[in-house]
Design a protein around this motif. Structure first.
Motif, PDB file in Angstrom:
ATOM      1  N   ASP A  55      12.960   8.634   5.043  1.00  0.00           N
ATOM      2  CA  ASP A  55      12.664   7.855   3.851  1.00  0.00           C
ATOM      3  C   ASP A  55      11.209   7.982   3.406  1.00  0.00           C
ATOM      4  O   ASP A  55      10.872   7.604   2.280  1.00  0.00           O
ATOM      5  N   ILE A  58      11.935  11.914   1.215  1.00  0.00           N
ATOM      6  CA  ILE A  58      12.962  12.335   0.254  1.00  0.00           C
ATOM      7  C   ILE A  58      12.815  11.693  -1.121  1.00  0.00           C
ATOM      8  O   ILE A  58      13.317  12.217  -2.114  1.00  0.00           O
ATOM      9  N   LEU A  61      11.588  13.975  -3.885  1.00  0.00           N
ATOM     10  CA  LEU A  61      12.372  15.154  -4.257  1.00  0.00           C
ATOM     11  C   LEU A  61      12.677  15.257  -5.756  1.00  0.00           C
ATOM     12  O   LEU A  61      12.562  16.343  -6.330  1.00  0.00           O
ATOM     13  N   THR A  65      11.473  18.347  -7.940  1.00  0.00           N
ATOM     14  CA  THR A  65      12.496  19.135  -8.623  1.00  0.00           C
ATOM     15  C   THR A  65      12.171  19.291 -10.100  1.00  0.00           C
ATOM     16  O   THR A  65      12.309  20.384 -10.678  1.00  0.00           O
ATOM     17  N   ALA A 126      10.836   6.247  -5.456  1.00  0.00           N
ATOM     18  CA  ALA A 126      12.047   7.073  -5.522  1.00  0.00           C
ATOM     19  C   ALA A 126      12.818   6.840  -6.812  1.00  0.00           C
ATOM     20  O   ALA A 126      13.285   7.799  -7.453  1.00  0.00           O
ATOM     21  N   ALA A 130      13.428   9.451  -9.854  1.00  0.00           N
ATOM     22  CA  ALA A 130      14.784   9.764 -10.315  1.00  0.00           C
ATOM     23  C   ALA A 130      14.919   9.538 -11.815  1.00  0.00           C
ATOM     24  O   ALA A 130      15.535  10.335 -12.532  1.00  0.00           O
ATOM     25  N   MET A 147      22.681  13.099  -8.543  1.00  0.00           N
ATOM     26  CA  MET A 147      22.024  13.462  -7.292  1.00  0.00           C
ATOM     27  C   MET A 147      20.653  12.791  -7.159  1.00  0.00           C
ATOM     28  O   MET A 147      20.251  12.410  -6.050  1.00  0.00           O
ATOM     29  N   SER A 148      19.936  12.635  -8.267  1.00  0.00           N
ATOM     30  CA  SER A 148      18.611  12.026  -8.187  1.00  0.00           C
ATOM     31  C   SER A 148      18.703  10.565  -7.758  1.00  0.00           C
ATOM     32  O   SER A 148      17.891  10.100  -6.944  1.00  0.00           O
ATOM     33  N   VAL A 151      19.607  10.309  -4.050  1.00  0.00           N
ATOM     34  CA  VAL A 151      18.400  10.476  -3.237  1.00  0.00           C
ATOM     35  C   VAL A 151      17.578   9.189  -3.228  1.00  0.00           C
ATOM     36  O   VAL A 151      17.077   8.762  -2.178  1.00  0.00           O
ATOM     37  N   ALA A 154      19.299   6.680  -1.067  1.00  0.00           N
ATOM     38  CA  ALA A 154      19.146   7.046   0.343  1.00  0.00           C
ATOM     39  C   ALA A 154      17.774   6.639   0.858  1.00  0.00           C
ATOM     40  O   ALA A 154      17.626   6.227   2.021  1.00  0.00           O
ATOM     41  N   THR A 155      16.770   6.749  -0.008  1.00  0.00           N
ATOM     42  CA  THR A 155      15.429   6.297   0.367  1.00  0.00           C
ATOM     43  C   THR A 155      15.437   4.810   0.665  1.00  0.00           C
ATOM     44  O   THR A 155      14.866   4.360   1.674  1.00  0.00           O
TER      45      THR A 155
END
Length: 204
Positions: A55, A58, A61, A65, A126, A130, A147-148, A151, A154-155
């Motif tokens: 955490d 990610i 990301l 990206t 995060a 996103a 997906m963003s 993620v 998930a963080t």
């Protein structure tokens, strides 16, 4: 013939789309703050000697990206100048809000090591990342926002899994991040158009 009402026009705006989700998360997080001691984290129930702190990483990301796509010349919604300015405003708004609340409220973390639990800065970062990725490239494919935000979620889960935050911290952090990422486009865009009007990067 149906005539759109003022609410119809408001609800169709990007501002409403973002705040309509983010504000309830913030309100919900504040509402359950008093019940934090009932939301015991999984890692407190099953402590381990070592944990993988995924955490910590990610959450960045989506932002990485976005810049990789921009450098790769994938066509987005903004010029370089507008995008960078918008991102800087978003980071400033998010970080300022999070730090102000952390140092004002002084809430202990679940592991008891520090008193800066509320709200979750990692989660705010995060969800801001996103949202910024979704604003710039979300029109390309529905998989990008999907997906963003997976993620980002998930963080948030990782922050609780590693005994760093309560559920209320995560909800408020997610709301702050989404709002910061969502409302700064117009502000950043206006500034970039004035400051970088003749600059090369504002036209590409």
């Amino acid at each position: 013939l149906y005539q759109p009402t003022k609410f119809d026009k408001l609800s169709s705006t990007k501002f409403f789309e973002i705040t309509g989700t983010a504000i309830p998360m913030i309100v919900g997080g504040v509402a359950i703050k008093a019940e934090d001691n009932r939301f015991t984290t999984y890692s407190l129930l099953s402590p381990r000697e070592s944990k993988f702190k995924f955490d910590d990483y990610i959450g960045y990301l989506p932002l990485v990206t976005k810049y990789v796509m921009k450098v790769s010349k994938v066509k987005g919604r903004s010029s370089w100048g507008r995008m960078i300015t918008s991102d800087l405003f978003a980071v400033g708004l998010m970080a300022g809000s999070v730090e102000l609340l952390k140092h004002t409220i002084d809430m202990p973390r679940p592991d008891g090591k520090e008193n800066n639990s509320f709200p979750s800065g990692h989660t705010a970062t995060a969800f801001m990342a996103a949202t910024l990725l979704n604003k710039e490239y979300g029109h390309i494919s529905p998989w990008i926002p999907t997906m963003s935000y997976i993620v980002a979620s998930a963080t948030a889960v990782g922050r609780q899994y590693n005994s760093q935050h309560w559920v209320s911290d995560l909800l408020v952090g997610a709301g702050i991040g989404a709002v910061a990422g969502g409302i700064t486009g117009g502000i950043g865009g206006g500034v970039s158009e004035n400051v970088f009007e003749d600059a090369f990067w504002s036209k590409h």
